[in-house]
Design a protein around this motif. Sequence first.
Motif, short mmCIF file in Angstrom:
data_model
loop_
_atom_site.label_atom_id
_atom_site.label_comp_id
_atom_site.label_asym_id
_atom_site.label_seq_id
_atom_site.Cartn_x
_atom_site.Cartn_y
_atom_site.Cartn_z
N GLY A 108 0.74 -1.17 -0.04
CA GLY A 108 -0.19 0.06 -0.01
C GLY A 108 0.97 1.27 0.02
O GLY A 108 0.55 2.36 -0.58
N SER B 257 0.88 4.22 -2.73
CA SER B 257 0.42 5.52 -2.34
C SER B 257 1.53 6.53 -2.83
O SER B 257 1.33 7.64 -3.12
CB SER B 257 0.37 5.48 -0.83
N ASN C 15 0.94 7.13 -6.49
CA ASN C 15 -0.04 8.12 -6.43
C ASN C 15 0.40 9.76 -6.43
O ASN C 15 0.15 10.54 -7.33
CB ASN C 15 -1.22 7.62 -5.79
#
Length: 215
Positions: free
Chosen positions: A167, A171, A174
């Motif tokens: 994750g 992240s 992103n």
Amino acid sequence: MNGLLMAAETASKTPNRSSRRREKSRASLILAAREMMSVKGVDATTIADITEAADLGFGTFYNHFKSKDEIVDAAMEDMVERLGDEIDELIAPIDDPFFAQIVAWHQVVSLAVSEPIWGWFVLRSSKTLNMLNEGLMVRFRRDVEKAIEAGDFVVSDIDVVANLVGGGVLSLVNARLSGVIDDAQVSEGLALLVTHLGITPEKARKLIAKPIPSL
């Protein structure tokens, strides 16, 4: 008689010219799909674009795939597998397992930045996001388990750490694509992520300051 049976069995397992040609056509379509979609975007790319780029007839597409969605999935699977293999080869000579993971995660972010259309496509689709995460996490778990056995990593729960790292890397992808953070902040994020494997933040920052090899 046994010799004849063995010969027949061997022949049945050996790809004939037709199957080799079929495999080559499928691979060409997948490569063309990835290249066209990285330029035009997934939605704007048509099946005709893909077959033209692959230099194959339009009808050939349907010998391998039922729809554009199906070849998108195949292209994504191919990209994840290729990326995983390339990362494995890149980090194989690295002795420090902590630095090896930093290098591996850095390649994922770098790929998304160098191919932003694909990067956004992966992030915006839960299906492809899961494909990327699951495909790379298999290799991550393998490396972590090996380092734990060697006494290098200190991990109390590999499932929790795998989810945190997976994750966390996504992240960072992103945030970098959104322009919220720059490359230096990506490096800081990777340094923080690697502390989950049992290294201090100070040592992690020293590792991230080293030249990072790339694909």
